[in-house]
Design a protein around this motif. Structure first.
Motif, PDB file in Angstrom:
ATOM      1  N   GLU A 135      43.262  59.836  71.530  1.00  0.00           N
ATOM      2  CA  GLU A 135      44.121  60.578  72.434  1.00  0.00           C
ATOM      3  C   GLU A 135      44.896  59.761  73.399  1.00  0.00           C
ATOM      4  OE1 GLU A 135      45.165  63.131  74.096  1.00  0.00           O
ATOM      5  OE2 GLU A 135      44.647  64.646  72.428  1.00  0.00           O
ATOM      6  N   LYS A 136      45.977  60.068  74.002  1.00  0.00           N
ATOM      7  CA  LYS A 136      46.549  59.571  74.975  1.00  0.00           C
ATOM      8  C   LYS A 136      45.784  59.277  76.282  1.00  0.00           C
ATOM      9  CE  LYS A 136      50.014  61.251  77.491  1.00  0.00           C
ATOM     10  NZ  LYS A 136      49.945  62.041  78.572  1.00  0.00           N
ATOM     11  N   PRO A 137      46.008  58.282  77.132  1.00  0.00           N
ATOM     12  CA  PRO A 137      47.172  57.273  77.079  1.00  0.00           C
ATOM     13  C   PRO A 137      46.717  56.042  75.889  1.00  0.00           C
ATOM     14  CG  PRO A 137      45.834  57.090  79.246  1.00  0.00           C
ATOM     15  CD  PRO A 137      45.204  58.204  78.286  1.00  0.00           C
ATOM     16  N   ASP A 154      50.165  62.753  69.800  1.00  0.00           N
ATOM     17  CA  ASP A 154      51.007  63.312  70.585  1.00  0.00           C
ATOM     18  C   ASP A 154      51.472  64.824  70.396  1.00  0.00           C
ATOM     19  OD1 ASP A 154      53.409  64.161  72.212  1.00  0.00           O
ATOM     20  OD2 ASP A 154      54.035  62.047  72.319  1.00  0.00           O
ATOM     21  N   HIS A 155      50.615  65.316  71.472  1.00  0.00           N
ATOM     22  CA  HIS A 155      50.552  67.191  71.026  1.00  0.00           C
ATOM     23  C   HIS A 155      51.884  67.574  71.089  1.00  0.00           C
ATOM     24  CE1 HIS A 155      50.386  67.562  75.480  1.00  0.00           C
ATOM     25  NE2 HIS A 155      50.700  68.858  75.163  1.00  0.00           N
ATOM     26  N   TYR A 156      52.846  67.000  71.660  1.00  0.00           N
ATOM     27  CA  TYR A 156      54.362  67.730  71.624  1.00  0.00           C
ATOM     28  C   TYR A 156      54.610  67.890  70.249  1.00  0.00           C
ATOM     29  CZ  TYR A 156      55.443  68.902  76.295  1.00  0.00           C
ATOM     30  OH  TYR A 156      55.370  69.622  77.456  1.00  0.00           O
ATOM     31  N   ALA A 214      59.919  70.206  82.311  1.00  0.00           N
ATOM     32  CA  ALA A 214      59.405  70.666  83.878  1.00  0.00           C
ATOM     33  C   ALA A 214      58.130  71.550  83.972  1.00  0.00           C
ATOM     34  CB  ALA A 214      60.747  71.392  84.428  1.00  0.00           C
ATOM     35  N   GLU A 215      57.357  70.953  84.781  1.00  0.00           N
ATOM     36  CA  GLU A 215      56.224  71.850  84.809  1.00  0.00           C
ATOM     37  C   GLU A 215      56.106  72.365  86.317  1.00  0.00           C
ATOM     38  OE1 GLU A 215      52.507  69.897  82.676  1.00  0.00           O
ATOM     39  OE2 GLU A 215      53.626  68.228  83.665  1.00  0.00           O
ATOM     40  N   GLN A 216      55.287  73.524  86.242  1.00  0.00           N
ATOM     41  CA  GLN A 216      55.235  74.161  87.712  1.00  0.00           C
ATOM     42  C   GLN A 216      53.980  73.708  88.314  1.00  0.00           C
ATOM     43  OE1 GLN A 216      55.343  78.282  87.587  1.00  0.00           O
ATOM     44  NE2 GLN A 216      57.254  78.155  88.987  1.00  0.00           N
ATOM     45  N   ARG A 258      54.905  56.900  82.348  1.00  0.00           N
ATOM     46  CA  ARG A 258      53.972  56.842  81.456  1.00  0.00           C
ATOM     47  C   ARG A 258      53.266  58.117  80.978  1.00  0.00           C
ATOM     48  NH1 ARG A 258      50.407  52.777  85.031  1.00  0.00           N
ATOM     49  NH2 ARG A 258      51.572  50.757  84.472  1.00  0.00           N
ATOM     50  N   ASP A 259      53.038  58.883  81.725  1.00  0.00           N
ATOM     51  CA  ASP A 259      52.280  60.227  81.334  1.00  0.00           C
ATOM     52  C   ASP A 259      53.213  61.189  80.353  1.00  0.00           C
ATOM     53  OD1 ASP A 259      50.085  62.021  81.611  1.00  0.00           O
ATOM     54  OD2 ASP A 259      51.360  63.475  82.749  1.00  0.00           O
ATOM     55  N   MET A 260      54.442  61.106  80.577  1.00  0.00           N
ATOM     56  CA  MET A 260      55.436  61.873  79.882  1.00  0.00           C
ATOM     57  C   MET A 260      56.443  61.323  79.119  1.00  0.00           C
ATOM     58  SD  MET A 260      54.084  64.951  80.559  1.00  0.00           S
ATOM     59  CE  MET A 260      55.214  66.321  79.978  1.00  0.00           C
ATOM     60  N   GLY A 295      58.967  66.392  85.595  1.00  0.00           N
ATOM     61  CA  GLY A 295      58.242  66.478  86.816  1.00  0.00           C
ATOM     62  C   GLY A 295      57.282  67.389  87.067  1.00  0.00           C
ATOM     63  N   LYS A 296      56.486  67.275  88.024  1.00  0.00           N
ATOM     64  CA  LYS A 296      55.272  68.188  88.251  1.00  0.00           C
ATOM     65  C   LYS A 296      55.978  69.002  89.532  1.00  0.00           C
ATOM     66  CE  LYS A 296      51.620  66.382  85.715  1.00  0.00           C
ATOM     67  NZ  LYS A 296      51.291  67.077  84.751  1.00  0.00           N
ATOM     68  N   SER A 297      54.977  70.160  89.654  1.00  0.00           N
ATOM     69  CA  SER A 297      55.367  70.945  90.928  1.00  0.00           C
ATOM     70  C   SER A 297      56.741  71.328  91.005  1.00  0.00           C
ATOM     71  CB  SER A 297      55.303  70.399  92.128  1.00  0.00           C
ATOM     72  OG  SER A 297      53.486  70.177  92.255  1.00  0.00           O
ATOM     73  N   GLN A 301      60.258  75.794  87.779  1.00  0.00           N
ATOM     74  CA  GLN A 301      59.860  76.729  86.918  1.00  0.00           C
ATOM     75  C   GLN A 301      59.065  75.753  85.817  1.00  0.00           C
ATOM     76  OE1 GLN A 301      63.717  78.469  86.128  1.00  0.00           O
ATOM     77  NE2 GLN A 301      62.851  78.975  84.112  1.00  0.00           N
ATOM     78  N   LYS A 302      58.295  76.310  85.013  1.00  0.00           N
ATOM     79  CA  LYS A 302      57.951  75.751  83.800  1.00  0.00           C
ATOM     80  C   LYS A 302      58.760  75.663  82.698  1.00  0.00           C
ATOM     81  CE  LYS A 302      54.110  76.075  80.162  1.00  0.00           C
ATOM     82  NZ  LYS A 302      53.749  74.877  80.193  1.00  0.00           N
ATOM     83  N   LYS A 303      59.452  74.860  82.178  1.00  0.00           N
ATOM     84  CA  LYS A 303      60.482  74.845  81.315  1.00  0.00           C
ATOM     85  C   LYS A 303      60.606  73.440  80.453  1.00  0.00           C
ATOM     86  CE  LYS A 303      65.210  76.490  80.661  1.00  0.00           C
ATOM     87  NZ  LYS A 303      64.897  77.595  79.592  1.00  0.00           N
ATOM     88  N   ILE A 350      61.677  74.785  74.065  1.00  0.00           N
ATOM     89  CA  ILE A 350      60.593  74.539  73.466  1.00  0.00           C
ATOM     90  C   ILE A 350      59.203  75.359  74.230  1.00  0.00           C
ATOM     91  CG2 ILE A 350      58.707  72.520  73.403  1.00  0.00           C
ATOM     92  CD1 ILE A 350      61.035  70.448  73.282  1.00  0.00           C
ATOM     93  N   GLN A 351      59.363  75.598  75.504  1.00  0.00           N
ATOM     94  CA  GLN A 351      58.418  76.354  76.026  1.00  0.00           C
ATOM     95  C   GLN A 351      58.702  76.688  77.257  1.00  0.00           C
ATOM     96  OE1 GLN A 351      54.766  73.743  75.742  1.00  0.00           O
ATOM     97  NE2 GLN A 351      55.310  72.935  77.782  1.00  0.00           N
ATOM     98  N   PRO A 352      58.300  77.898  78.078  1.00  0.00           N
ATOM     99  CA  PRO A 352      57.385  78.859  77.603  1.00  0.00           C
ATOM    100  C   PRO A 352      58.401  79.568  76.389  1.00  0.00           C
ATOM    101  CG  PRO A 352      58.005  79.352  79.860  1.00  0.00           C
ATOM    102  CD  PRO A 352      58.597  77.843  79.471  1.00  0.00           C
TER     103      PRO A 352
HETATM  104  C1  BG6 Z   1      49.971  65.899  78.627  1.00  0.00           C
HETATM  105  C2  BG6 Z   1      49.819  65.147  80.099  1.00  0.00           C
HETATM  106  O1  BG6 Z   1      49.912  64.900  77.958  1.00  0.00           O
HETATM  107  O2  BG6 Z   1      50.708  66.822  78.806  1.00  0.00           O
HETATM  108  C3  BG6 Z   1      50.096  66.250  81.393  1.00  0.00           C
HETATM  109  O3  BG6 Z   1      49.078  64.206  80.438  1.00  0.00           O
HETATM  110  C4  BG6 Z   1      50.959  67.326  81.123  1.00  0.00           C
HETATM  111  O4  BG6 Z   1      50.239  65.677  82.742  1.00  0.00           O
HETATM  112  C5  BG6 Z   1      50.726  67.838  79.827  1.00  0.00           C
HETATM  113  O5  BG6 Z   1      50.741  68.262  81.871  1.00  0.00           O
HETATM  114  C6  BG6 Z   1      51.809  68.963  79.455  1.00  0.00           C
HETATM  115  O6  BG6 Z   1      51.472  69.394  78.217  1.00  0.00           O
HETATM  116  P1  BG6 Z   1      52.012  70.993  78.031  1.00  0.00           P
HETATM  117  O7  BG6 Z   1      51.657  71.133  76.619  1.00  0.00           O
HETATM  118  O8  BG6 Z   1      51.305  71.876  78.736  1.00  0.00           O
HETATM  119  O9  BG6 Z   1      53.403  70.886  78.184  1.00  0.00           O
END
Ligand code: BG6
Length: 493
Positions: free
Chosen positions: A151-153, A181-183, A219-221, A238-240, A343-345, A348-350, A381-383
Motif C-alpha cells: 500500500e502507499k505511501p 494505486d487505487h485510482y 477535489a475532496e470535500q 505526497r498524498d495525492m 485539495g481537502k475541505s 465539492q467532491k469532484k 471520474i467521480q462522483p
Molecule cells: C488516498 C489518500 O490515497 O486517496 C487520501 O491518502 C484520499 O487522503 C484518498 O482521501 C482519495 O481516494 P478516493 O478514492 O476517495 O478519491
C-alpha cells in the motif's frame, strides 16, 4: 472467475483500510463469484479478538461500507467461514511461525502448495521487517504463486522509494510485487485507455496540434478527519499528486502500447513520467501553488481550519491543497500545459480530466457569436462517472446563432452497481495480472518529478503557503496560475 486456490494474508487486518475497503471488496467478489472456490483470508492484527468476535466485527463493517449491503445470511455465513483472525506481533518470530503453520495447514487441506497473496497494509516502517521475515521463513518463495501487495505511501521521497525498492527486490522478484494505486482500479480511469485506443476519432486529435491545455482536478470535500497524524507529515503533494494525479496524467498522455499487455503499458507510462519537465527550484513559485484550509463552511456546516484538526501541529505548514502546471517534453505534448489541482475541505467532491481543444482556426463564425466555445472533452471520474464532449451547433431558429451542446456517455446509466477500485485490483492480483499496478521505475520517476518541489517547499525560499476557506475552491493564486496564460479552471471554480 479466478480458479487457483489461494491463501490471502492481510497484515493490518484490523486497520482502517481492511475495514472500509479490503473486506468489502473480497466479500463482493465472493458474492459475484469472482473468488476462487477454495480460499482463506487470514487477518493479522495486534488487537485481541476471538474468531467469532472478529467475524462479527467484519460483518458490522460490511453493513456500513460494502456497496452491496443486501446480502443474505447464507452468503455471509459461507464467506465468514473463510476468515481467520490471528493475533500478531510483526516483530515476533513466533507470530510468523504461527502464520506459516496456518498456511501449510491450508496447503495440506487443498493437497497442493496453493497461491499466496500477502497484503501489506502496514505503516511504511514495518515493510522492512515484514518482508524480511516472510523471506526468512520461506513463506513467499514461489515466484509464480506468491504475491505481495504494498500500500502507499511508497516511501516519502525518491531516495526512500529507491531504498524500499532495493529492499523488496532483495526479498522478492519484481513480478511478485504489486504496488497499489487505487485510482488505477477506478472504472472511469481505466476507461481512459479504452476511450483513447479503441476509437479512431479521438487519437488523431490527441496532441499539441489540436489540444490547448489539459486539466486534472481531484477535489475532496472531506478534511483530514482522523488521519491528521499521518497527513501532517505527508501533505497533498505526497498524498495525492505523486501517485494518483500523476497516474491519471499517464493514462491521458501516454502513447499507445502495441498490445494491452502489462509490461508494454507500463513502459509507455514510464516514458511519459520521464518526459515530464522537471521544475527548477527558482521556478517553483511560477509553476506551483500550495495552500492550507482555514475555518469555513461545508454543506452548511461549520468546518474548522486544518491547524485545529486532531493530530495536526497547530503551527503546521503542511499543504492541504496543491495546484500546479506541468509540461511534457515530447513531440506529442510539447508546449501544452497540464494543470493539476487537488485539495481537502473543498467546495465539492469532484475528480475529472478536462481536455480543452484549440479555437477553430477559421473565422467563419467570428462575427456576432461571442458564444463560440472551443470543444471540450470532460472525463468525470467521480462522483459523476461520465464522458462529455461539448461542441457547437446552430441554435434552432431563423438566424445563424450558435450554441454549445454536449454529447454524453453516462456510466451510471449503464452500470449503476459497478465494482469498486479495490475489487478490480484484488482480482487482478489474485490472477497475477500486474497491468494496473506500479512498477518500481514508475514510482521512482514520480518521486523524481516532485523532488525539487518537496525540497523547495521545505526550505520555503520562493513559495509562500496560501490559505483558503474550507468549502471554497482553493486560493486565488490557483486561478492566477492559469489566468496569466489566458486559461481558467473549467470545472467549478
Ligand atoms: C488516498 C489518500 O490515497 O486517496 C487520501 O491518502 C484520499 O487522503 C484518498 O482521501 C482519495 O481516494 P478516493 O478514492 O476517495 O478519491
Amino acid at each position: 472467475r479466478t480458479t487457483a486456490p489461494t491463501s490471502i494474508v492481510v497484515f493490518g487486518g484490523t486497520g482502517d483500510l481492511a475495514k472500509r475497503k479490503l473486506f468489502p471488496a473480497f466479500f463482493n467478489l465472493f458474492i459475484d463469484e469472482w473468488m476462487p472456490v477454495r480460499f482463506q483470508i487470514i487477518a493479522l492484527g495486534r488487537k485481541q479478538y476471538s474468531q467469532e468476535g472478529f467475524r462479527a466485527y467484519v460483518l458490522e463493517n460490511l453493513k456500513e461500507f460494502s456497496r452491496n449491503n443486501k446480502f443474505t445470511e447464507e452468503q455471509w455465513l459461507s464467506f465468514s467461514e473463510k476468515i481467520t483472525f490471528l493475533n500478531f506481533d510483526i516483530t515476533g518470530e513466533n507470530s510468523f511461525q504461527n502464520l506459516n503453520d496456518k498456511l501449510t495447514a491450508f496447503d495440506v487441506e487443498c493437497n497442493s502448495r496453493v497461491n499466496r497473496l500477502f497484503y501489506l497494509s502496514v505503516a511504511p516502517n514495518f515493510i522492512d521487517s515484514v518482508s524480511t521475515s516472510l523471506k526468512k521463513a520461506g513463506m513467499a518463495d514461489e515466484v509464480e504463486k506468491d504475491r505481495i501487495i504494498i500500500e502507499k505511501p511508497f516511501g516519502y521521497d525518491k531516495a526512500s522509494a529507491v531504498a524500499l525498492n532495493e529492499l523488496l527486490n532483495q526479498n522478492f522478484k519484481e513480478e511478485q510485487i504489486y504496488r497499489i494505486d487505487h485510482y488505477l482500479g477506478k472504472e472511469t480511469v481505466q476507461n481512459i485507455l479504452a476511450f483513447r485506443f479503441a476509437n479512431t476519432v479521438f487519437e488523431p486529435l490527441w496532441s499539441n496540434r489540436h489540444i490547448e491545455s489539459v486539466q486534472i482536478t481531484v477535489a475532496e470535500q472531506v478534511g483530514v478527519e482522523d488521519r491528521g497524524g499521518y497527513y501532517d507529515h505527508s501533505g497533498a503533494l505526497r498524498d495525492m499528486i505523486q501517485n494518483h494525479l500523476l497516474q491519471i496524467l499517464c493514462m491521458v498522455a501516454m502513447d499507445a502500447p502495441v498490445e494491452f499487455e502489462s509490461s508494454l503499458i507500463r513502459d509507455k507510462k514510464a516514458e511519459i513520467l520521464k518526459a515530464v519537465r522537471r521544475i527548477k527550484p527558482e521556478d517553483i513559485n511560477h509553476y506551483t501553488v500550495r495552500a492550507q484550509y482555514t475555518d469555513g463552511e461545508i454543506k452548511g456546516n461549520p468546518k474548522q481550519g486544518y491547524k485545529q484538526e486532531p493530530g495536526v501541529d497547530p503551527n503546521s505548514s503542511t499543504e492541504t491543497f496543491v495546484a500546479m502546471k506541468f509540461y511534457i517534453d515530447n513531440p506529442r505534448w510539447q508546449g501544452v500545459p497540464f494543470y493539476m489541482r487537488t485539495g481537502k475541505s473543498m467546495a465539492q467532491k469532484k475528480s475529472c480530466v478536462i481536455v480543452n481543444f484549440k479555437e477553430v482556426p477559421n473565422k467563419t463564425f467570428a462575427n456576432g457569436t461571442d458564444s463560440l466555445r472551443p470543444n471540450q472533452l470532460t472525463i468525470n471520474i467521480q462522483p459523476e462517472m461520465d464522458i462529455r464532449l461539448s461542441f457547437m451547433t446552430k441554435k434552432p431558429g431563423l438566424d445563424m446563432t450558435l450554441n454549445p451542446v454536449e454529447m454524453v456517455f453516462d456510466y451510471f446509466e449503464c452500470a449503476p452497481d459497478s465494482p469498486e477500485a479495490y475489487e478490480t485490483l484484488l482480482i487482478d492480483a489474485l490472477d497475477g495480472d500486474s497491468t494496473l499496478f506500479m512498477r518500481s521505475d514508475q514510482v521512482e520517476e514520480a518521486w523524481d518529478i516532485i523532488a525539487t518541489i518537496q525540497e523547495e517547499w521545505k526550505n520555503g525560499t520562493y513559495s509562500p503557503i496560501y490559505t483558503y476557506a474550507a468549502g471554497s475552491w482553493g486560493p486565488e493564486a490557483a486561478n492566477e496560475l492559469l489566468s496569466r496564460q489566458g486559461h481558467r479552471w473549467l470545472s467549478a471554480t
